[in-house]
Motif scaffolding. Structure first.
Motif, short mmCIF file in Angstrom:
data_model
loop_
_atom_site.label_atom_id
_atom_site.label_comp_id
_atom_site.label_asym_id
_atom_site.label_seq_id
_atom_site.Cartn_x
_atom_site.Cartn_y
_atom_site.Cartn_z
N UNK A 9 60.97 51.08 4.71
CA UNK A 9 62.04 50.11 4.99
C UNK A 9 63.27 50.80 5.59
N UNK A 10 63.67 51.92 4.99
CA UNK A 10 64.84 52.63 5.51
C UNK A 10 64.59 53.17 6.91
N UNK A 11 63.35 53.59 7.18
CA UNK A 11 63.03 54.08 8.53
C UNK A 11 63.14 52.97 9.55
N UNK A 12 62.63 51.80 9.22
CA UNK A 12 62.70 50.66 10.13
C UNK A 12 64.15 50.26 10.37
N UNK A 13 64.96 50.24 9.30
CA UNK A 13 66.36 49.87 9.44
C UNK A 13 67.09 50.88 10.33
N UNK A 14 66.80 52.18 10.13
CA UNK A 14 67.46 53.22 10.93
C UNK A 14 67.13 53.07 12.41
N UNK A 15 65.84 52.87 12.70
CA UNK A 15 65.42 52.71 14.10
C UNK A 15 66.06 51.47 14.71
N UNK A 16 66.06 50.36 13.95
CA UNK A 16 66.64 49.12 14.47
C UNK A 16 68.13 49.25 14.69
N UNK A 17 68.81 49.96 13.77
CA UNK A 17 70.25 50.10 13.89
C UNK A 17 70.63 50.97 15.11
N UNK A 18 69.89 52.07 15.29
CA UNK A 18 70.16 52.93 16.43
C UNK A 18 69.87 52.21 17.74
N UNK A 19 68.79 51.44 17.74
CA UNK A 19 68.40 50.72 18.96
C UNK A 19 69.39 49.61 19.31
N UNK A 20 69.82 48.86 18.30
CA UNK A 20 70.67 47.69 18.54
C UNK A 20 72.13 48.06 18.74
N UNK A 21 72.57 49.19 18.17
CA UNK A 21 73.96 49.58 18.33
C UNK A 21 74.82 49.03 17.21
N UNK A 22 76.09 49.43 17.16
CA UNK A 22 76.99 49.09 16.04
C UNK A 22 77.35 47.62 15.94
N UNK A 23 77.16 46.88 16.98
CA UNK A 23 77.60 45.50 16.95
C UNK A 23 76.72 44.57 16.15
N UNK A 24 75.47 44.96 15.85
CA UNK A 24 74.52 44.06 15.19
C UNK A 24 74.70 44.06 13.68
N UNK A 25 74.91 45.22 13.07
CA UNK A 25 75.17 45.27 11.63
C UNK A 25 73.96 45.40 10.74
N UNK A 46 73.93 47.76 6.34
CA UNK A 46 73.83 47.41 4.91
C UNK A 46 72.40 47.23 4.41
N UNK A 47 71.46 47.00 5.33
CA UNK A 47 70.07 46.82 4.91
C UNK A 47 69.42 48.11 4.41
N UNK A 48 70.10 49.24 4.61
CA UNK A 48 69.58 50.51 4.06
C UNK A 48 69.46 50.41 2.54
N UNK A 49 70.26 49.56 1.90
CA UNK A 49 70.21 49.40 0.44
C UNK A 49 68.88 48.84 -0.04
N UNK A 50 68.07 48.29 0.87
CA UNK A 50 66.74 47.82 0.45
C UNK A 50 65.87 48.97 -0.04
N UNK A 51 66.12 50.18 0.44
CA UNK A 51 65.33 51.33 0.00
C UNK A 51 65.41 51.55 -1.49
N UNK A 83 77.56 49.23 -0.85
CA UNK A 83 76.36 48.41 -1.08
C UNK A 83 75.19 49.27 -1.53
N UNK A 84 74.98 50.39 -0.84
CA UNK A 84 73.87 51.28 -1.21
C UNK A 84 74.07 51.84 -2.60
N UNK A 85 75.28 52.30 -2.92
CA UNK A 85 75.56 52.87 -4.23
C UNK A 85 75.36 51.84 -5.34
N UNK A 86 75.86 50.61 -5.09
CA UNK A 86 75.72 49.57 -6.10
C UNK A 86 74.27 49.20 -6.36
N UNK A 87 73.49 49.03 -5.29
CA UNK A 87 72.08 48.69 -5.46
C UNK A 87 71.32 49.83 -6.15
N UNK A 88 71.69 51.06 -5.83
CA UNK A 88 71.04 52.20 -6.49
C UNK A 88 71.32 52.18 -7.99
#
Length: 364
Positions: free
Chosen positions: A20-36, A39-44, A89-94
């Motif tokens: 999940x974190x790998x998919x989020x990282x790839x999507x975030x890098x591909x889409x750029x900072x404007x998509x957001x 925060x989905x990294x917390x799914x890991x 968000x990541x710290x809280x979910x962890x």
């Protein structure tokens, strides 16, 4: 990984946090900072708490925080609040995941303790039956309708008494702990009375008194008693229980029934006359399968009952245990899913040799 950090579970759940974190990282890098997506990294760490111990959840959380910092710097998100919000968000979910993982580990430990107690109760209540008793070979099978349970409301026992080998197979009304308690009453009375009572009628009366005295309400127990000696016959006594299946040496099958069925144990007060014993020829190479209604009333997907008589050929295996296991496996295939009622089977083979007692075999 320590004993408190189990790694059991579906492989897809085990690897889902990293995937999940790998998919989020790839999507975030591909889409750029404007998509957001950050925060989905917390799914890991959220998924990590489902499988594995708290240490693994912390490790995934640390990886998620590092990834979150890296992506935040890559996208220049720490100039504002978005990057810090994602970290929080990541710290809280962890943290929540760690608490959930600890609680799950405690529940698993409690469940393991309960299962060990259930296994001990099974050894006391449904003791292994002897492999040989007098002229008989014996095998037993017990399948609980509750996947997590080891015992239920069905009961069986084999006792080599001074009057012959005495057997009981019964089915307690109802389910749960109350049924187990009633089964314990019946088995305790049978084990004692089987050595003392000179005939099955007296044995049945002892069981009736015990159930009527110890069991509250309108609980009852269907049961069949059998006594096999060296005279080439079995004496049977039925308390409203399904007739046993007898398979002759030539392969013919029958279900010998009494002239009239007696009321189940616990309802004797409503009956003027007690049960009458009946005799069944039982000689060399004959087989007798005593069972509960959980066997014959098992339905397949179309609603058809299990055809026990048509499966008698499964008992041809020279080993009694393997033969009975073949019937059990066929029963489960017929049900095509979990059973809706406990199913107990006790197989007796008359070979005319063997000594009372002998090695004991647990239920398969």
């Amino acid at each position: 990984m320590t004993a408190s950090e189990p790694t059991s579970g579906p492989a897809v759940l085990y690897w889902m946090p990293m995937a999940t974190m790998s998919v989020v990282a790839v999507a975030d890098v591909t889409a750029g900072p404007g998509v957001g997506f950050l925060p989905l990294v917390s799914l890991g760490p959220a998924f990590a708490s489902l499988v594995g111990g708290w240490r693994r959840t912390v490790l995934i959380g640390v990886v998620a925080l590092v990834l979150c910092v890296g992506l935040g710097l890559y996208n220049d998100l720490f100039d504002g609040r978005r990057g810090f919000t994602a970290l929080a968000s990541v710290a809280g979910v962890t943290g929540v995941g760690v608490v959930a993982s600890v609680m799950r580990a405690r529940r698993e430990a409690e469940l393991a303790s309960v299962r060990s107690i259930a296994e001990a109760a099974q050894r006391v209540l449904l003791r292994p039956v002897p492999r040989t008793a007098g002229p008989l070979q014996v095998a037993v099978s017990y399948t609980s309708a509750v996947a997590e349970a080891r015992i239920g409301g069905d009961l069986y026992e084999v006792v080599a008494s001074p009057y012959g080998v005495r057997v009981i197979v019964g089915d307690v009304q109802g389910k749960g702990l109350a049924a187990v308690e009633t089964a314990a009453v019946v088995l305790g009375a049978f084990r004692e009375a089987a050595h003392d009572e000179p005939d099955l009628v007296g044995l049945g009366e002892r069981l009736e008194r015990s159930v009527s005295r110890e069991v509250e309400g309108e609980k009852f127990v269907t049961a069949v008693l059998a006594e096999i000696g060296s005279a080439g016959e079995a004496v049977m006594l039925s308390f409203g229980h399904p007739a046993p299946m007898v398979v002759r040496a030539d392969g013919t099958v029958s279900f010998p029934e009494p002239a009239s069925y007696a009321l189940p144990l616990g309802l004797g007060a409503y009956e003027e006359e007690g049960p009458e014993p009946y005799r069944v020829d039982f000689t060399a190479d004959d087989q007798m399968l005593l069972h509960t209604d959980g066997v014959t009333e098992t339905r397949d997907s179309s609603g058809a009952f299990y055809p026990l008589a048509e499966r008698a050929h499964l008992l041809k295996d020279p080993d009694a245990g393997r033969a009975l296991e073949a019937v059990r496996e066929d029963l489960l295939r017929h049900a095509d899913g979990p059973l809706h009622d406990d199913a107990a089977m006790l197989l007796l083979r008359y070979h005319g040799h063997g000594q009372p007692g002998g090695d004991r075999v647990p239920a398969v």
